[in-house]
Scaffold this motif. Structure first.
Motif, PDB file in Angstrom:
ATOM      1  N   GLN A 237       0.792  -1.234  -0.147  1.00  0.00           N
ATOM      2  CA  GLN A 237      -0.013  -0.072   0.161  1.00  0.00           C
ATOM      3  C   GLN A 237       0.721   1.307   0.111  1.00  0.00           C
ATOM      4  OE1 GLN A 237      -3.145   0.312  -0.439  1.00  0.00           O
ATOM      5  NE2 GLN A 237      -3.317   2.576  -0.037  1.00  0.00           N
ATOM      6  N   ALA A 238       1.904   1.139   0.500  1.00  0.00           N
ATOM      7  CA  ALA A 238       2.835   2.373   0.599  1.00  0.00           C
ATOM      8  C   ALA A 238       3.364   2.851  -0.840  1.00  0.00           C
ATOM      9  CB  ALA A 238       3.890   1.922   1.584  1.00  0.00           C
ATOM     10  N   TYR A 239       3.359   2.041  -1.796  1.00  0.00           N
ATOM     11  CA  TYR A 239       3.950   2.317  -3.055  1.00  0.00           C
ATOM     12  C   TYR A 239       2.936   1.946  -4.045  1.00  0.00           C
ATOM     13  CZ  TYR A 239       8.266   2.422  -0.498  1.00  0.00           C
ATOM     14  OH  TYR A 239       9.321   2.727   0.483  1.00  0.00           O
ATOM     15  N   ASN A 240       1.467   2.387  -3.659  1.00  0.00           N
ATOM     16  CA  ASN A 240       0.447   1.941  -4.430  1.00  0.00           C
ATOM     17  C   ASN A 240       0.070   3.118  -5.646  1.00  0.00           C
ATOM     18  OD1 ASN A 240      -1.807   0.528  -5.500  1.00  0.00           O
ATOM     19  ND2 ASN A 240      -3.126   0.904  -3.677  1.00  0.00           N
TER      20      ASN A 240
ATOM     21  N   MET B 106      10.423  12.129 -15.450  1.00  0.00           N
ATOM     22  CA  MET B 106       9.785  11.020 -14.498  1.00  0.00           C
ATOM     23  C   MET B 106      10.834  10.408 -13.490  1.00  0.00           C
ATOM     24  SD  MET B 106       6.964   9.917 -14.541  1.00  0.00           S
ATOM     25  CE  MET B 106       5.838   8.591 -14.161  1.00  0.00           C
ATOM     26  N   ARG B 107      11.992  10.390 -14.164  1.00  0.00           N
ATOM     27  CA  ARG B 107      13.175  10.165 -13.152  1.00  0.00           C
ATOM     28  C   ARG B 107      13.346  10.902 -11.841  1.00  0.00           C
ATOM     29  NH1 ARG B 107      16.047   5.575 -12.389  1.00  0.00           N
ATOM     30  NH2 ARG B 107      17.809   6.129 -11.084  1.00  0.00           N
ATOM     31  N   ARG B 108      13.207  12.221 -12.076  1.00  0.00           N
ATOM     32  CA  ARG B 108      13.178  13.224 -10.866  1.00  0.00           C
ATOM     33  C   ARG B 108      11.990  12.982 -10.127  1.00  0.00           C
ATOM     34  NH1 ARG B 108      14.044  18.243 -14.200  1.00  0.00           N
ATOM     35  NH2 ARG B 108      12.512  18.953 -12.824  1.00  0.00           N
ATOM     36  N   ILE B 109      10.724  12.670 -10.672  1.00  0.00           N
ATOM     37  CA  ILE B 109       9.736  12.665  -9.780  1.00  0.00           C
ATOM     38  C   ILE B 109       9.802  11.289  -9.016  1.00  0.00           C
ATOM     39  CG2 ILE B 109       7.363  11.880  -9.879  1.00  0.00           C
ATOM     40  CD1 ILE B 109       6.989  13.700 -12.324  1.00  0.00           C
TER      41      ILE B 109
ATOM     42  N   PRO C  35      11.566   8.025  -2.015  1.00  0.00           N
ATOM     43  CA  PRO C  35      12.360   8.028  -0.689  1.00  0.00           C
ATOM     44  C   PRO C  35      11.601   8.811   0.337  1.00  0.00           C
ATOM     45  CG  PRO C  35      13.970   8.629  -2.587  1.00  0.00           C
ATOM     46  CD  PRO C  35      12.766   8.485  -3.292  1.00  0.00           C
ATOM     47  N   LEU C  36      10.909   9.675  -0.171  1.00  0.00           N
ATOM     48  CA  LEU C  36       9.931  10.614   0.892  1.00  0.00           C
ATOM     49  C   LEU C  36       8.769   9.581   1.417  1.00  0.00           C
ATOM     50  CD1 LEU C  36       9.012  13.213   1.938  1.00  0.00           C
ATOM     51  CD2 LEU C  36       7.473  13.473  -0.002  1.00  0.00           C
ATOM     52  N   VAL C  37       8.255   8.917   0.433  1.00  0.00           N
ATOM     53  CA  VAL C  37       7.090   8.013   0.957  1.00  0.00           C
ATOM     54  C   VAL C  37       7.998   6.959   1.986  1.00  0.00           C
ATOM     55  CG1 VAL C  37       5.754   6.014   0.334  1.00  0.00           C
ATOM     56  CG2 VAL C  37       5.601   8.020  -0.856  1.00  0.00           C
ATOM     57  N   ALA C  38       9.096   6.407   1.582  1.00  0.00           N
ATOM     58  CA  ALA C  38       9.689   5.150   2.305  1.00  0.00           C
ATOM     59  C   ALA C  38       9.998   5.980   3.852  1.00  0.00           C
ATOM     60  CB  ALA C  38      10.957   4.746   1.751  1.00  0.00           C
ATOM     61  N   PHE C  39      10.728   7.174   3.779  1.00  0.00           N
ATOM     62  CA  PHE C  39      11.147   7.817   5.135  1.00  0.00           C
ATOM     63  C   PHE C  39       9.896   8.240   5.981  1.00  0.00           C
ATOM     64  CE2 PHE C  39      11.219  11.928   7.508  1.00  0.00           C
ATOM     65  CZ  PHE C  39      12.262  11.506   8.173  1.00  0.00           C
ATOM     66  N   LEU C  40       8.721   8.643   5.566  1.00  0.00           N
ATOM     67  CA  LEU C  40       7.397   8.896   6.015  1.00  0.00           C
ATOM     68  C   LEU C  40       6.903   7.494   6.707  1.00  0.00           C
ATOM     69  CD1 LEU C  40       5.740  11.474   3.887  1.00  0.00           C
ATOM     70  CD2 LEU C  40       6.797  11.931   6.096  1.00  0.00           C
ATOM     71  N   TYR C  41       7.010   6.542   5.797  1.00  0.00           N
ATOM     72  CA  TYR C  41       6.296   5.179   6.448  1.00  0.00           C
ATOM     73  C   TYR C  41       7.132   4.626   7.497  1.00  0.00           C
ATOM     74  CZ  TYR C  41       2.404   4.026   3.731  1.00  0.00           C
ATOM     75  OH  TYR C  41       1.061   3.900   3.212  1.00  0.00           O
ATOM     76  N   LEU C  42       8.578   4.675   7.184  1.00  0.00           N
ATOM     77  CA  LEU C  42       9.428   4.196   8.413  1.00  0.00           C
ATOM     78  C   LEU C  42       9.642   5.078   9.414  1.00  0.00           C
ATOM     79  CD1 LEU C  42      12.513   3.069   5.942  1.00  0.00           C
ATOM     80  CD2 LEU C  42      11.004   1.746   7.215  1.00  0.00           C
TER      81      LEU C  42
END
Length: 162
Positions: free
Chosen positions: A73-76, A104-107, A113-120
């Motif tokens: 769900q974190a990367y949905n 797209m690569r910049r996005i 990493p932002l989503v991973a940081f927030l979830y972690l």
């Protein structure tokens, strides 16, 4: 929910959601900061119980199966990627595909990493505060009926509006 979500889902361009998406990301970031603050405050106030059972890894197959939906769900966001790619503007001095791929690569380089940081961050600090009492939905641990903490209530309101 239908009154607010239906008009947003009928917009022709994903770009039209930039303000609501920004609000949603800011609401989640606010919740992360509240979670970190509450955890640190709780650790200073009550200390840490070394008897608390901390599990770093799943112990059973059932634990793995319960963790998979959360990680997925974190990367949905995969379903919206073709539409975002299509709507990206290209620079006139570059080829269309090269410019879109670069953007797209910049996005991805910023969002994943932002989503991973927030979830972690939420996972780590909520686990430090609640330990083995943590529920699958961290929001359930912060019961707003039992607390009068204005920051938790504000985080719930912002996440509800998101």
């Amino acid at each position: 929910c239908l009154i607010f979500m239906l008009p947003l889902s009928l917009l022709r361009k994903v770009d039209s959601l930039k303000y609501t998406s920004t609000f949603g990301v800011l609401a989640v970031m606010f919740f992360v900061l509240v979670t970190i603050g509450e955890s640190i405050q709780s650790l200073f106030q009550y200390g840490y119980d070394p008897k608390e059972d901390i599990r770093l890894f799943p112990e059973t197959f059932r634990d793995v199966m319960q963790a998979c939906p959360l990680a997925m769900q974190a990367y949905n966001s995969h379903f919206i990627i073709p539409r975002i790619y299509y709507e990206l503007q290209h620079d006139d001095n570059e080829g269309v595909e090269v410019s879109r791929l670069h953007k797209m690569r910049r996005i991805f380089d910023g969002s994943v990493p932002l989503v991973a940081f927030l979830y972690l961050s939420v996972g780590l600090f909520a686990y430090l505060e609640f330990g083995s009492r943590i529920q699958g939905d961290v929001l359930k641990n912060f019961c707003i009926q039992d607390t009068h903490d204005v920051w938790i209530i504000a985080a719930f309101i912002l996440l509800t509006c998101k």
